[in-house]
Each structure stands twice: as C-alpha cells, then as structure tokens.
Design a protein around this motif. Structure first.
Motif, PDB file in Angstrom:
ATOM      1  N   UNK A  70       0.798  -1.233   0.000  1.00  0.00           N
ATOM      2  CA  UNK A  70       0.000   0.000   0.000  1.00  0.00           C
ATOM      3  C   UNK A  70       0.828   1.279   0.000  1.00  0.00           C
ATOM      4  N   UNK A  71       2.094   1.205  -0.388  1.00  0.00           N
ATOM      5  CA  UNK A  71       2.893   2.425  -0.555  1.00  0.00           C
ATOM      6  C   UNK A  71       2.314   3.207  -1.732  1.00  0.00           C
ATOM      7  N   UNK A  72       2.357   4.530  -1.628  1.00  0.00           N
ATOM      8  CA  UNK A  72       1.745   5.390  -2.644  1.00  0.00           C
ATOM      9  C   UNK A  72       2.823   5.968  -3.550  1.00  0.00           C
ATOM     10  N   UNK A  73       2.708   5.653  -4.832  1.00  0.00           N
ATOM     11  CA  UNK A  73       3.581   6.210  -5.859  1.00  0.00           C
ATOM     12  C   UNK A  73       2.683   6.958  -6.837  1.00  0.00           C
ATOM     13  N   UNK A  74       2.732   8.272  -6.804  1.00  0.00           N
ATOM     14  CA  UNK A  74       1.905   9.084  -7.692  1.00  0.00           C
ATOM     15  C   UNK A  74       2.737  10.269  -8.162  1.00  0.00           C
ATOM     16  N   UNK A  75       2.878  10.406  -9.487  1.00  0.00           N
ATOM     17  CA  UNK A  75       3.731  11.454 -10.075  1.00  0.00           C
ATOM     18  C   UNK A  75       5.142  11.366  -9.506  1.00  0.00           C
ATOM     19  N   UNK A 124       1.412   4.674 -15.822  1.00  0.00           N
ATOM     20  CA  UNK A 124       0.883   5.847 -16.508  1.00  0.00           C
ATOM     21  C   UNK A 124       0.985   7.113 -15.664  1.00  0.00           C
ATOM     22  N   UNK A 125       1.126   6.974 -14.359  1.00  0.00           N
ATOM     23  CA  UNK A 125       1.177   8.134 -13.459  1.00  0.00           C
ATOM     24  C   UNK A 125       2.544   8.346 -12.821  1.00  0.00           C
ATOM     25  N   UNK A 126       3.541   7.590 -13.261  1.00  0.00           N
ATOM     26  CA  UNK A 126       4.886   7.684 -12.698  1.00  0.00           C
ATOM     27  C   UNK A 126       5.912   7.556 -13.824  1.00  0.00           C
ATOM     28  N   UNK A 127       7.098   8.094 -13.591  1.00  0.00           N
ATOM     29  CA  UNK A 127       8.187   7.937 -14.561  1.00  0.00           C
ATOM     30  C   UNK A 127       8.954   6.669 -14.184  1.00  0.00           C
ATOM     31  N   UNK A 128       8.915   5.654 -15.062  1.00  0.00           N
ATOM     32  CA  UNK A 128       9.557   4.384 -14.707  1.00  0.00           C
ATOM     33  C   UNK A 128      10.626   3.948 -15.710  1.00  0.00           C
ATOM     34  N   UNK A 129      11.020   4.822 -16.605  1.00  0.00           N
ATOM     35  CA  UNK A 129      12.010   4.447 -17.614  1.00  0.00           C
ATOM     36  C   UNK A 129      13.295   3.937 -16.938  1.00  0.00           C
ATOM     37  N   UNK A 130      13.719   2.757 -17.332  1.00  0.00           N
ATOM     38  CA  UNK A 130      14.956   2.184 -16.804  1.00  0.00           C
ATOM     39  C   UNK A 130      14.818   1.527 -15.436  1.00  0.00           C
ATOM     40  N   UNK A 131      13.626   1.582 -14.835  1.00  0.00           N
ATOM     41  CA  UNK A 131      13.431   0.939 -13.527  1.00  0.00           C
ATOM     42  C   UNK A 131      13.562  -0.573 -13.686  1.00  0.00           C
TER      43      UNK A 131
END
Length: 193
Positions: free
Chosen positions: A140-145, A164-171
């Motif tokens: 339930x950790x919140x990752x938004x923007x 769609x709501x976070x930058x995940x390139x290269x994660x």
C-alpha cells in the motif's frame, strides 16, 4: 539561547521521549538504543550520524536536517519527512520499520532502502531515481507522479505502481514484481508451462 554543536559523541540508551534532545547540530554522532518517540527534533541537524536500534516513531521533525544519516534496525512509524529541511537531505535505511511515513515531494535520488517495511508510505511526487529497494515490503505504498527512473525494485514485494502516473524508464523489476505494474488492469498473470 545559543544552539549547541555536538561532535563525535555516542548516546547510549537515552530516553528523549519526554524532555527531548538539546537543539543544535550533531555531527559524526552515534545513537544506540535511544528513545525519541513523540519527541521534538524540530530545527535540529544531524550530519554524518548513525542511529541503531532507536525508536523515532511520531517524532516531530519540522525543519530537521538529516544529512548523510544511517538508520539501522530502527522503529520510525508515522514520520513526516516532507517537513524536513531539504538542504543536503540524504538518508540510508537498513532493516527499519518506516510504516505510515511521508516523503511527499522529497528528493530521495540514489537512496538505499534495505530490508525495510515501507507499508502505506507516501512517495507522492518524490524523486526516487536510481534508488534501491532491496528486500522491502511496499504494501500500500503510494507512488503518484513519482520519478522512479532507474530505481531497483527487483527484490522487493507487495508493490503497486501505475506506469501511466509515474516515470519508470529504466526501472528494474523481476517477473514476480512486474505484477504490481499491471494490477490496475485487473488481468490474471499465470506461470507458463
């Protein structure tokens, strides 16, 4: 009253929960098995300090400086890191309980979270680029923007991240952790035969 400068001092089994800690700057200090729960650490600065087996739950950290600070085996429930002093903010977290804490808009780039419980932690609008989450519980950790570019989630679990709501390139993810990227689509992922 002049603030104190304390350097290279070890504090062992001290209870700061009622009277708090003396305001000032602490550099290269070590805190062993100390109780800071509900204490006021506001406007205090910790530089190159280490906290071991300490309880910092619900401590007040308004404008508190954490500059290159290690927390190991600490209980740190409900901390509002978003209220901390941003200058030089850098922490390492190893085998701690950080549940119900907030890092809203905090710069956590290249931060190491190791074997830590991060349940219901708010990472909204954080910079977590190149951070490492090693064996962490992110239920339930919140990752938004949130900027998660090049972050490493390969050994963590219970994470749900909306691509769609976070930058995940290269994660970095594994097949086990990638399920948390697809949960919003309500699809079933089954092992191949």
């Amino acid at each position: 009253m002049k603030e104190q400068f304390i350097e290279e001092k070890t504090f062992k089994k001290k209870d700061f929960s009622e009277n708090g800690i003396e305001k000032g700057e602490y550099e290269l200090c070590t805190f062993l098995n100390c109780n800071f729960s509900n204490s006021d650490l506001s406007k205090t600065t910790f530089i190159d300090c280490e906290f071991y087996d300490c309880n910092l739950s619900s401590a007040h950290i308004l404008q508190t400086g954490f500059q290159n600070v290690l927390f190991k085996d600490c209980k740190m429930l409900g901390l509002q890191f978003d209220k901390c002093n941003d200058f030089g903010f850098l922490i390492k977290v190893d085998q701690c309980q950080l549940n119900h804490s907030s890092f809203f808009k905090q710069n956590l780039s290249k931060t190491l979270f190791k074997k830590t419980k991060l349940k219901e932690v708010d990472f909204t609008e954080c910079d977590l680029s190149s951070s490492i989450f090693k064996d962490c519980d992110l239920k339930n950790a919140i990752f938004k923007s949130t900027d998660l570019q090049n972050a490493d989630f390969r050994s963590s679990y219970n994470l749900i991240i909306d691509p769609e709501n976070n930058k995940i390139k290269g994660a970095k993810f594994t097949l086990d952790t990638i399920v948390g990227l697809l949960s919003k689509y309500n699809i079933k992922i089954e092992p191949s035969f």
